[in-house]
Design a protein around this motif. Structure first.
Motif, PDB file in Angstrom:
ATOM      1  N   GLY A  10       0.805  -1.206   0.000  1.00 29.96           N
ATOM      2  CA  GLY A  10       0.000   0.000   0.000  1.00 29.96           C
ATOM      3  C   GLY A  10       0.840   1.257   0.000  1.00 29.96           C
ATOM      4  N   LEU A  11       0.185   2.363   0.304  1.00 32.73           N
ATOM      5  CA  LEU A  11       0.824   3.678   0.344  1.00 32.73           C
ATOM      6  C   LEU A  11       0.964   4.113   1.791  1.00 32.73           C
ATOM      7  CD1 LEU A  11       1.764   6.356  -0.991  1.00 32.73           C
ATOM      8  CD2 LEU A  11      -0.658   7.020  -1.045  1.00 32.73           C
ATOM      9  N   VAL A  12       2.152   4.561   2.145  1.00 33.37           N
ATOM     10  CA  VAL A  12       2.411   4.999   3.506  1.00 33.37           C
ATOM     11  C   VAL A  12       3.374   6.173   3.486  1.00 33.37           C
ATOM     12  CG1 VAL A  12       4.337   3.388   3.835  1.00 33.37           C
ATOM     13  CG2 VAL A  12       3.019   4.157   5.822  1.00 33.37           C
ATOM     14  N   GLN A  13       3.287   7.025   4.477  1.00 31.18           N
ATOM     15  CA  GLN A  13       4.219   8.143   4.574  1.00 31.18           C
ATOM     16  C   GLN A  13       5.553   7.671   5.136  1.00 31.18           C
ATOM     17  OE1 GLN A  13       2.242  11.189   6.898  1.00 31.18           O
ATOM     18  NE2 GLN A  13       1.511  12.209   5.042  1.00 31.18           N
ATOM     19  N   ALA A  14       6.583   8.408   4.815  1.00 32.60           N
ATOM     20  CA  ALA A  14       7.898   8.093   5.353  1.00 32.60           C
ATOM     21  C   ALA A  14       7.843   8.039   6.880  1.00 32.60           C
ATOM     22  CB  ALA A  14       8.910   9.143   4.906  1.00 32.60           C
ATOM     23  N   GLY A  15       8.512   7.039   7.425  1.00 27.54           N
ATOM     24  CA  GLY A  15       8.484   6.819   8.864  1.00 27.54           C
ATOM     25  C   GLY A  15       7.410   5.864   9.315  1.00 27.54           C
ATOM     26  N   GLY A  16       6.502   5.541   8.410  1.00 28.28           N
ATOM     27  CA  GLY A  16       5.395   4.645   8.744  1.00 28.28           C
ATOM     28  C   GLY A  16       5.781   3.182   8.649  1.00 28.28           C
ATOM     29  N   SER A  17       4.764   2.338   8.821  1.00 29.03           N
ATOM     30  CA  SER A  17       4.977   0.896   8.840  1.00 29.03           C
ATOM     31  C   SER A  17       3.968   0.185   7.954  1.00 29.03           C
ATOM     32  CB  SER A  17       4.841   0.350  10.266  1.00 29.03           C
ATOM     33  OG  SER A  17       5.804   0.908  11.130  1.00 29.03           O
ATOM     34  N   LEU A  18       4.398  -0.947   7.438  1.00 27.51           N
ATOM     35  CA  LEU A  18       3.524  -1.865   6.707  1.00 27.51           C
ATOM     36  C   LEU A  18       3.935  -3.285   7.058  1.00 27.51           C
ATOM     37  CD1 LEU A  18       3.327  -0.376   3.080  1.00 27.51           C
ATOM     38  CD2 LEU A  18       1.450  -0.528   4.714  1.00 27.51           C
ATOM     39  N   ARG A  19       2.979  -4.194   6.934  1.00 25.95           N
ATOM     40  CA  ARG A  19       3.270  -5.607   7.155  1.00 25.95           C
ATOM     41  C   ARG A  19       2.794  -6.389   5.935  1.00 25.95           C
ATOM     42  NH1 ARG A  19       0.609 -10.195  10.834  1.00 25.95           N
ATOM     43  NH2 ARG A  19       2.462 -11.341  11.493  1.00 25.95           N
ATOM     44  N   LEU A  20       3.739  -7.081   5.313  1.00 26.14           N
ATOM     45  CA  LEU A  20       3.422  -7.932   4.172  1.00 26.14           C
ATOM     46  C   LEU A  20       3.254  -9.379   4.634  1.00 26.14           C
ATOM     47  CD1 LEU A  20       5.993  -6.621   1.521  1.00 26.14           C
ATOM     48  CD2 LEU A  20       3.722  -5.726   2.087  1.00 26.14           C
ATOM     49  N   SER A  21       2.330 -10.077   3.977  1.00 28.42           N
ATOM     50  CA  SER A  21       2.118 -11.489   4.253  1.00 28.42           C
ATOM     51  C   SER A  21       2.166 -12.270   2.953  1.00 28.42           C
ATOM     52  CB  SER A  21       0.756 -11.717   4.916  1.00 28.42           C
ATOM     53  OG  SER A  21       0.648 -11.022   6.125  1.00 28.42           O
ATOM     54  N   CYS A  22       2.610 -13.504   3.033  1.00 35.74           N
ATOM     55  CA  CYS A  22       2.653 -14.368   1.859  1.00 35.74           C
ATOM     56  C   CYS A  22       2.361 -15.789   2.298  1.00 35.74           C
ATOM     57  CB  CYS A  22       4.018 -14.290   1.189  1.00 35.74           C
ATOM     58  SG  CYS A  22       4.268 -15.508  -0.118  1.00 35.74           S
ATOM     59  N   ALA A  23       1.317 -16.366   1.718  1.00 34.67           N
ATOM     60  CA  ALA A  23       0.927 -17.726   2.058  1.00 34.67           C
ATOM     61  C   ALA A  23       1.173 -18.641   0.866  1.00 34.67           C
ATOM     62  CB  ALA A  23      -0.542 -17.774   2.460  1.00 34.67           C
ATOM     63  N   ALA A  24       1.842 -19.744   1.126  1.00 31.34           N
ATOM     64  CA  ALA A  24       2.098 -20.745   0.088  1.00 31.34           C
ATOM     65  C   ALA A  24       1.077 -21.855   0.197  1.00 31.34           C
ATOM     66  CB  ALA A  24       3.503 -21.314   0.242  1.00 31.34           C
ATOM     67  N   SER A  25       0.575 -22.282  -0.948  1.00 32.26           N
ATOM     68  CA  SER A  25      -0.399 -23.378  -0.957  1.00 32.26           C
ATOM     69  C   SER A  25      -0.162 -24.256  -2.181  1.00 32.26           C
ATOM     70  CB  SER A  25      -1.833 -22.831  -0.987  1.00 32.26           C
ATOM     71  OG  SER A  25      -2.057 -22.074  -2.158  1.00 32.26           O
ATOM     72  N   GLY A  26      -0.720 -25.469  -2.123  1.00 26.70           N
ATOM     73  CA  GLY A  26      -0.564 -26.389  -3.243  1.00 26.70           C
ATOM     74  C   GLY A  26       0.163 -27.642  -2.818  1.00 26.70           C
ATOM     75  N   SER A  27       0.924 -28.199  -3.749  1.00 26.53           N
ATOM     76  CA  SER A  27       1.624 -29.441  -3.499  1.00 26.53           C
ATOM     77  C   SER A  27       2.942 -29.146  -2.764  1.00 26.53           C
ATOM     78  CB  SER A  27       1.913 -30.153  -4.828  1.00 26.53           C
ATOM     79  OG  SER A  27       2.606 -31.357  -4.620  1.00 26.53           O
ATOM     80  N   VAL A 116       4.530  -1.418  -2.820  1.00 24.98           N
ATOM     81  CA  VAL A 116       4.752  -0.618  -1.612  1.00 24.98           C
ATOM     82  C   VAL A 116       5.241   0.751  -2.063  1.00 24.98           C
ATOM     83  CG1 VAL A 116       6.152  -0.321   0.457  1.00 24.98           C
ATOM     84  CG2 VAL A 116       5.241  -2.582  -0.122  1.00 24.98           C
ATOM     85  N   THR A 117       4.524   1.791  -1.674  1.00 27.43           N
ATOM     86  CA  THR A 117       4.892   3.149  -2.038  1.00 27.43           C
ATOM     87  C   THR A 117       5.034   3.982  -0.771  1.00 27.43           C
ATOM     88  OG1 THR A 117       3.673   2.982  -4.125  1.00 27.43           O
ATOM     89  CG2 THR A 117       4.264   5.191  -3.367  1.00 27.43           C
ATOM     90  N   VAL A 118       6.196   4.594  -0.610  1.00 28.18           N
ATOM     91  CA  VAL A 118       6.478   5.422   0.561  1.00 28.18           C
ATOM     92  C   VAL A 118       6.631   6.860   0.095  1.00 28.18           C
ATOM     93  CG1 VAL A 118       7.956   5.760   2.563  1.00 28.18           C
ATOM     94  CG2 VAL A 118       7.672   3.456   1.593  1.00 28.18           C
ATOM     95  N   SER A 119       5.754   7.717   0.582  1.00 27.78           N
ATOM     96  CA  SER A 119       5.795   9.123   0.194  1.00 27.78           C
ATOM     97  C   SER A 119       6.641   9.927   1.168  1.00 27.78           C
ATOM     98  CB  SER A 119       4.379   9.689   0.143  1.00 27.78           C
ATOM     99  OG  SER A 119       3.784   9.644   1.424  1.00 27.78           O
TER     100      SER A 119
END
Length: 120
Positions: A10-27, A116-119
């Motif tokens: 997402g978009l966040v201002q400098a100094g801010g925080s983000l949390r990314l998640s990644c789920a693997a599925s399948g074989s 991820v965009t940091v302004s």
């Protein structure tokens, strides 16, 4: 076939925080390694952070002390907590996993990427 699904960009201002998640599925028999890469416009894709099963996390120098990678092995999910974000962190972030199959060996898989965009 293995699918990686990312979320949390997402978009966040400098100094801010983000949390990314990644789920693997399948074989999935086992996951050897999960990590995050990023690619900024006009630049090559670079490793941000990765963690091998049973190993210690590895970070690129520019994010040390600001980003934290973690895994939930039971859910085959990897997270990237990004704090103190800077405009230079702006990029498409890709999840990557090395998945082992006893019949075909180990292969790399990629997510579709999340912006991820940091302004400033």
């Amino acid at each position: 076939q293995v699918t990686l699904v990312e979320s949390g960009g997402g978009l966040v201002q400098a100094g801010g925080s983000l949390r990314l998640s990644c789920a693997a599925s399948g074989s999935i028999f086992s996951v050897n390694r999960m990590g995050w890469y990023r690619q900024a416009p006009g630049k090559q894709r670079e490793l941000v952070a990765e963690v091998r099963t049973g190993g210690s996390p590895h970070y690129t120098d520019s994010v040390k002390g600001r980003f934290t990678i973690s895994r939930d092995n039971a859910k085959n999910t990897v997270y990237l907590q990004m704090n103190s974000l800077k405009p230079e962190d702006t990029a498409v972030y890709y999840c990557n996993a090395e998945v082992h199959d006893p019949y075909i060996g180990s292969n790399d898989y990629w997510g579709q990427g999340t912006q991820v965009t940091v302004s400033s």
